[in-house]
Enzyme design. Structure first.
Site, short mmCIF file in Angstrom:
data_model
loop_
_atom_site.label_atom_id
_atom_site.label_comp_id
_atom_site.label_asym_id
_atom_site.label_seq_id
_atom_site.Cartn_x
_atom_site.Cartn_y
_atom_site.Cartn_z
CE LYS A 53 -12.27 37.62 1.99
NZ LYS A 53 -11.57 36.34 2.17
CD GLN A 97 -11.06 34.09 5.05
OE1 GLN A 97 -11.89 34.63 4.34
NE2 GLN A 97 -9.78 34.40 5.00
CG ASP A 120 -10.97 32.80 -2.70
OD1 ASP A 120 -10.84 34.03 -2.88
OD2 ASP A 120 -11.13 32.28 -1.58
#
Ligand code: NDP
Length: 285
Positions: A53, A97, A120
């Site tokens: 990422k 994460q 997200d």
């Protein structure tokens, strides 16, 4: 029949081609897109995802920050950092994460992210907006899957779509997006009584299970579109999906491979969401 391979690397490249120009245009107006990625612990897969990422951000001309904590960090320290990032004008997107270590309340951490920076799309406010068909941020993996349908000109209206998996990250938002696109959606999970009955009538089958080669050719309706979200590491270290690719590609009309399918699209949609977040700060959208 041999299925058309839906190439996630090629589609990701196509979509990312315009990102750098958009990022530079934003930078010229004082809003270079910025993503902060928070990693807790030493899960090797998470470390790879985070590295990918951050690298993708650099390639697209984004600012990025990687914040790493040892596995025994106090949840409060992470919450304090999120509060700091929420207030940081150089950061437009914040991602924690998953999975988090067991002593964390993952929901509380996700809820601490400012909804307008929740790239997200896991914050309850954003989940609700998606449910209502007014998404602010679409969760990256199902968002990427929808791009495959769009790019391949697959019209979902009236199609039977079956999603295997009901996680908050993949299965549930995937089902919602398919529903909004006009499909008739069935969501299967570990307690589904007759999985074969459902999968065999799917025009579109999405596998998000986490079990190597779980979906076999006999489970697939001839001509179906099969999307493999799974990422499983085999004992030798090789990656494989939830679908028995070699057998299913002989039955399906289109299929995503693993690797090189949904994976690259997930990161691409993370970049897209971060760009949108930055553009919104300038009131451009
Ligand atoms: P979860 O473990 O959270 O969910 C798995 C789902 O599969 C659950 O809903 C579970 O049912 C269901 N399931 C498990 N066994 C069966 C079975 N025998 N029959 C039917 N359903 C079953 O996983 P995620 O949703 O987070 O991820 C799924 C996969 O996708 C993983 O391989 C993951 O690595 C991958 N992934 C890939 C991404 C990408 O970018 N390509 C991004 C995110 C995930 P139940 O709810 O009843 O337990």
């Amino acid at each position: 029949m041999t299925a058309k391979i839906l190439d996630g690397n090629a589609l990701a490249q196509k979509l990312r081609a315009g990102f750098k120009t958009r990022a530079e245009a934003l930078a010229a107006q004082g809003a270079r897109p910025g993503l902060a990625v928070v990693l807790v612990g030493e899960n090797p897969a998470s470390q790879v995802y985070v590295r990918n990422k951050v690298n993708a951000c650099a390639q697209a001309g984004f600012h990025s920050e990687k914040i790493c904590y040892p596995p025994d960090v106090s949840p409060q320290a992470v919450l304090d950092k999120i509060a700091e990032l929420n207030a940081d004008p150089a950061i437009h997107g914040i991602l924690v994460q998953l999975p988090l270590p067991k002593h964390f309340d993952a929901d509380a951490v996700l809820e601490a992210i400012a909804p307008e920076k929740d790239v997200d799309g896991f914050h309850a406010e954003n989940v609700g907006a998606l449910m209502q068909g007014q998404p602010r941020f679409i969760p990256c993996t199902p968002y990427g899957v929808m791009k495959f349908f769009e790019d391949a000109g697959i019209d979902l209206r009236g199609r039977e779509a079956v999603v295997i998996g009901r996680s908050n990250i993949v299965g549930k938002p995937m089902a919602m997006l398919l529903l909004h696109a006009g499909a008739t959606v069935t969501v299967c999970h570990s307690q589904t009584r007759d999985l074969l009955f459902h999968t065999r009538r799917a025009d579109v089958l999405v596998a998000a299970i986490g079990r190597p080669r779980f979906v076999t050719a006999e489970m697939v309706k001839p001509g179906a579109v099969v999307i493999d979200v799974g990422i499983n590491r085999l004992p030798g270290g090789k990656l494989c999906g939830d679908v028995d690719f070699e057998a299913v590609k002989e039955v399906a009309s289109a299929i995503t491979p693993v690797p090189g399918g949904v994976g690259p699209m997930t990161i691409t949609m993370l970049l897209a969401n971060t760009l949108e977040a930055a553009e919104r700060t300038l009131g451009k959208m």
